[in-house]
Design a protein around this motif. Structure first.
Motif, PDB file in Angstrom:
ATOM      1  N   PRO A   1       0.645  -1.323   0.192  1.00 30.40           N
ATOM      2  CA  PRO A   1       0.018  -0.107  -0.145  1.00 30.40           C
ATOM      3  C   PRO A   1       0.817   1.328   0.165  1.00 30.40           C
ATOM      4  O   PRO A   1       0.446   2.245  -0.577  1.00 30.40           O
ATOM      5  N   LEU A   2       1.914   1.153   0.550  1.00 27.12           N
ATOM      6  CA  LEU A   2       2.862   2.203   0.579  1.00 27.12           C
ATOM      7  C   LEU A   2       3.270   2.932  -0.805  1.00 27.12           C
ATOM      8  O   LEU A   2       3.181   3.932  -1.139  1.00 27.12           O
ATOM      9  N   GLY A   3       3.883   1.866  -1.548  1.00 26.15           N
ATOM     10  CA  GLY A   3       4.299   2.048  -2.904  1.00 26.15           C
ATOM     11  C   GLY A   3       3.168   2.386  -3.893  1.00 26.15           C
ATOM     12  O   GLY A   3       3.402   3.233  -4.931  1.00 26.15           O
ATOM     13  N   PHE A   4       1.823   2.088  -3.395  1.00 23.06           N
ATOM     14  CA  PHE A   4       0.701   2.404  -4.264  1.00 23.06           C
ATOM     15  C   PHE A   4       0.326   3.789  -3.916  1.00 23.06           C
ATOM     16  O   PHE A   4      -0.155   4.571  -4.758  1.00 23.06           O
ATOM     17  N   LEU A   5       0.130   4.101  -2.699  1.00 27.01           N
ATOM     18  CA  LEU A   5      -0.355   5.374  -2.369  1.00 27.01           C
ATOM     19  C   LEU A   5       0.444   6.698  -2.543  1.00 27.01           C
ATOM     20  O   LEU A   5      -0.041   7.585  -2.811  1.00 27.01           O
ATOM     21  N   LEU A   6       1.671   6.363  -2.298  1.00 22.01           N
ATOM     22  CA  LEU A   6       2.820   7.467  -2.467  1.00 22.01           C
ATOM     23  C   LEU A   6       2.470   8.016  -3.816  1.00 22.01           C
ATOM     24  O   LEU A   6       2.345   9.309  -4.032  1.00 22.01           O
TER      25      LEU A   6
ATOM     26  N   TRP B   1       0.869  11.959  -4.374  1.00 18.10           N
ATOM     27  CA  TRP B   1       1.828  12.910  -4.407  1.00 18.10           C
ATOM     28  C   TRP B   1       2.504  12.828  -5.706  1.00 18.10           C
ATOM     29  O   TRP B   1       3.324  11.698  -6.150  1.00 18.10           O
ATOM     30  N   GLU B   2       2.664  13.941  -6.453  1.00 18.64           N
ATOM     31  CA  GLU B   2       3.289  13.894  -7.801  1.00 18.64           C
ATOM     32  C   GLU B   2       4.642  13.689  -7.625  1.00 18.64           C
ATOM     33  O   GLU B   2       5.276  12.962  -8.514  1.00 18.64           O
ATOM     34  N   GLY B   3       5.299  14.121  -6.762  1.00 17.35           N
ATOM     35  CA  GLY B   3       6.900  13.976  -6.514  1.00 17.35           C
ATOM     36  C   GLY B   3       7.223  12.448  -6.562  1.00 17.35           C
ATOM     37  O   GLY B   3       8.285  11.862  -6.976  1.00 17.35           O
ATOM     38  N   TYR B   4       6.267  11.653  -6.069  1.00 16.94           N
ATOM     39  CA  TYR B   4       6.681  10.258  -5.941  1.00 16.94           C
ATOM     40  C   TYR B   4       6.050   9.351  -6.994  1.00 16.94           C
ATOM     41  O   TYR B   4       6.186   8.104  -7.145  1.00 16.94           O
ATOM     42  N   ARG B   5       5.886  10.052  -8.182  1.00 21.26           N
ATOM     43  CA  ARG B   5       5.476   9.356  -9.435  1.00 21.26           C
ATOM     44  C   ARG B   5       7.190   8.982  -9.985  1.00 21.26           C
ATOM     45  O   ARG B   5       7.149   8.437 -11.244  1.00 21.26           O
ATOM     46  N   ASN B   6       8.145   9.434  -9.312  1.00 19.96           N
ATOM     47  CA  ASN B   6       9.426   9.108  -9.828  1.00 19.96           C
ATOM     48  C   ASN B   6       9.854   7.903  -8.886  1.00 19.96           C
ATOM     49  O   ASN B   6       9.855   7.888  -7.539  1.00 19.96           O
TER      50      ASN B   6
ATOM     51  N   MET C   1      11.081   4.535  -3.781  1.00 19.27           N
ATOM     52  CA  MET C   1      11.869   3.239  -3.051  1.00 19.27           C
ATOM     53  C   MET C   1      12.588   4.053  -2.090  1.00 19.27           C
ATOM     54  O   MET C   1      12.635   3.309  -1.074  1.00 19.27           O
ATOM     55  N   LEU C   2      13.128   5.128  -2.094  1.00 14.66           N
ATOM     56  CA  LEU C   2      14.066   5.623  -1.179  1.00 14.66           C
ATOM     57  C   LEU C   2      13.047   6.067   0.281  1.00 14.66           C
ATOM     58  O   LEU C   2      13.613   5.636   1.136  1.00 14.66           O
ATOM     59  N   PHE C   3      11.768   6.420  -0.176  1.00 13.47           N
ATOM     60  CA  PHE C   3      10.974   6.611   1.126  1.00 13.47           C
ATOM     61  C   PHE C   3      10.670   5.344   1.738  1.00 13.47           C
ATOM     62  O   PHE C   3      10.540   5.402   3.006  1.00 13.47           O
ATOM     63  N   GLY C   4      10.374   4.301   1.035  1.00 13.39           N
ATOM     64  CA  GLY C   4      10.146   3.085   1.458  1.00 13.39           C
ATOM     65  C   GLY C   4      11.355   2.457   2.034  1.00 13.39           C
ATOM     66  O   GLY C   4      11.170   1.849   3.524  1.00 13.39           O
ATOM     67  N   ALA C   5      12.362   2.528   1.519  1.00 16.98           N
ATOM     68  CA  ALA C   5      13.585   2.093   2.536  1.00 16.98           C
ATOM     69  C   ALA C   5      13.721   2.922   3.726  1.00 16.98           C
ATOM     70  O   ALA C   5      14.351   2.288   4.758  1.00 16.98           O
TER      71      ALA C   5
ATOM     72  N   LEU D   1      -4.797  12.521  -7.943  1.00 13.34           N
ATOM     73  CA  LEU D   1      -3.620  13.615  -7.422  1.00 13.34           C
ATOM     74  C   LEU D   1      -3.942  14.489  -6.248  1.00 13.34           C
ATOM     75  O   LEU D   1      -4.714  15.455  -6.886  1.00 13.34           O
ATOM     76  N   ILE D   2      -3.527  14.336  -5.267  1.00 16.59           N
ATOM     77  CA  ILE D   2      -3.910  15.259  -4.243  1.00 16.59           C
ATOM     78  C   ILE D   2      -2.879  16.550  -4.034  1.00 16.59           C
ATOM     79  O   ILE D   2      -3.459  17.705  -3.705  1.00 16.59           O
ATOM     80  N   ASN D   3      -1.560  16.419  -4.206  1.00 13.80           N
ATOM     81  CA  ASN D   3      -0.515  17.546  -4.131  1.00 13.80           C
ATOM     82  C   ASN D   3       0.546  17.186  -5.036  1.00 13.80           C
ATOM     83  O   ASN D   3       1.034  16.317  -5.098  1.00 13.80           O
ATOM     84  N   ARG D   4       0.797  18.258  -5.413  1.00 12.67           N
ATOM     85  CA  ARG D   4       2.121  18.462  -6.385  1.00 12.67           C
ATOM     86  C   ARG D   4       3.438  18.619  -5.575  1.00 12.67           C
ATOM     87  O   ARG D   4       4.672  18.690  -6.055  1.00 12.67           O
ATOM     88  N   ASN D   5       3.164  19.062  -4.106  1.00 11.25           N
ATOM     89  CA  ASN D   5       4.240  19.241  -3.465  1.00 11.25           C
ATOM     90  C   ASN D   5       4.395  18.056  -2.268  1.00 11.25           C
ATOM     91  O   ASN D   5       3.381  17.767  -1.588  1.00 11.25           O
ATOM     92  N   ASP D   6       5.287  17.308  -2.330  1.00  8.89           N
ATOM     93  CA  ASP D   6       5.584  16.046  -1.551  1.00  8.89           C
ATOM     94  C   ASP D   6       5.831  16.242  -0.179  1.00  8.89           C
ATOM     95  O   ASP D   6       6.047  15.212   0.667  1.00  8.89           O
ATOM     96  N   LYS D   7       6.023  17.587   0.420  1.00  4.36           N
ATOM     97  CA  LYS D   7       6.336  17.810   1.868  1.00  4.36           C
ATOM     98  C   LYS D   7       5.457  17.449   2.748  1.00  4.36           C
ATOM     99  O   LYS D   7       5.884  17.013   3.883  1.00  4.36           O
ATOM    100  N   ASP D   8       4.163  17.470   2.306  1.00  3.92           N
ATOM    101  CA  ASP D   8       2.947  16.839   3.318  1.00  3.92           C
ATOM    102  C   ASP D   8       3.077  15.590   3.676  1.00  3.92           C
ATOM    103  O   ASP D   8       2.840  15.282   5.082  1.00  3.92           O
ATOM    104  N   VAL D   9       3.716  14.795   3.118  1.00  5.39           N
ATOM    105  CA  VAL D   9       3.848  13.205   3.387  1.00  5.39           C
ATOM    106  C   VAL D   9       4.886  13.311   4.680  1.00  5.39           C
ATOM    107  O   VAL D   9       4.690  12.416   5.528  1.00  5.39           O
TER     108      VAL D   9
END
Length: 202
Positions: free
Chosen positions: A92-97, A101-106, A111-115, A165-173
């Protein structure tokens, strides 16, 4: 599996007593979007379930003990069921990010966040007398990867999901992840203990 689901649900209910007011306040001062806030509440519930199932320390229970396996794949085949559950836990983490959040479409960022999240959990488990295992890190990252791939195909096959897509800025995560961790460490254990007493006595 059913016992784990009931356990996670009770833990989520206890955490929601603090997270819902916190998210409502943040909606007023920062998010300014009910849709975004509801999506973030979903993400918070997921994090609570993860933190509960992996057994993070809390203010009522801290026991320091170094018990670590730093050899990759050691014993993984003998504990295959646990390895599979660790993979599924992070899907679910890899799916929801990337969905929120647009930044996590990279994929590298996801993967870095998950790790990083998995590594944080493994380090904190040293305060619960649970084993810190590099295999958990491997399986958690694999789960994040599978979730990312699943999200990619869902977005391609169902174009309407692009509008989620909820946010184009990934700082909220980082903000909501931090708030959830604080709630789980300092506040959630007290209503959780009460709910468990009621549940078990019933």
């Amino acid at each position: 599996m059913w016992n784990r689901m009931v356990f996670a649900l009770l833990e989520i209910v206890a955490a929601a007593l603090f997270l819902i007011p916190a998210m409502a306040l943040l909606n007023q001062v920062r998010f300014h979007s009910v849709r975004k806030t509801l999506a973030y509440c979903v993400f918070c519930c997921y994090l609570v379930a993860v933190y509960s199932l992996v057994g993070l320390p809390c203010i009522t229970y801290i026991r320091f003990d170094i018990n670590a396996n730093l050899i990759p794949l050691l014993g993984m085949r003998q504990d295959l069921r646990n390895s599979i559950l660790n993979v599924l836990l992070f899907v679910p983490l890899g799916f929801l990010l990337p969905l929120f959040w647009e930044g996590y479409r990279n994929w590298k960022k996801t993967m870095l966040f998950g790790a990083s999240m998995s590594l944080t959990i493994e380090c904190m488990q040293m305060l619960t007398m649970r084993a810190t295992d590099v295999n958990d890190l491997i399986t958690n990252v694999l789960g994040t990867c599978l979730g990312y791939v699943l999200c990619y195909f869902v977005r391609k096959q169902i174009p309407k999901t692009e509008t989620i897509l909820i946010n184009r800025n990934d700082k909220d995560v980082f903000l909501i992840s931090g708030i959830t961790l604080v709630v789980m460490f300092f506040f959630q254990p007290f209503p959780a203990a009460y709910l468990w007493d009621v549940f078990l006595s019933g």
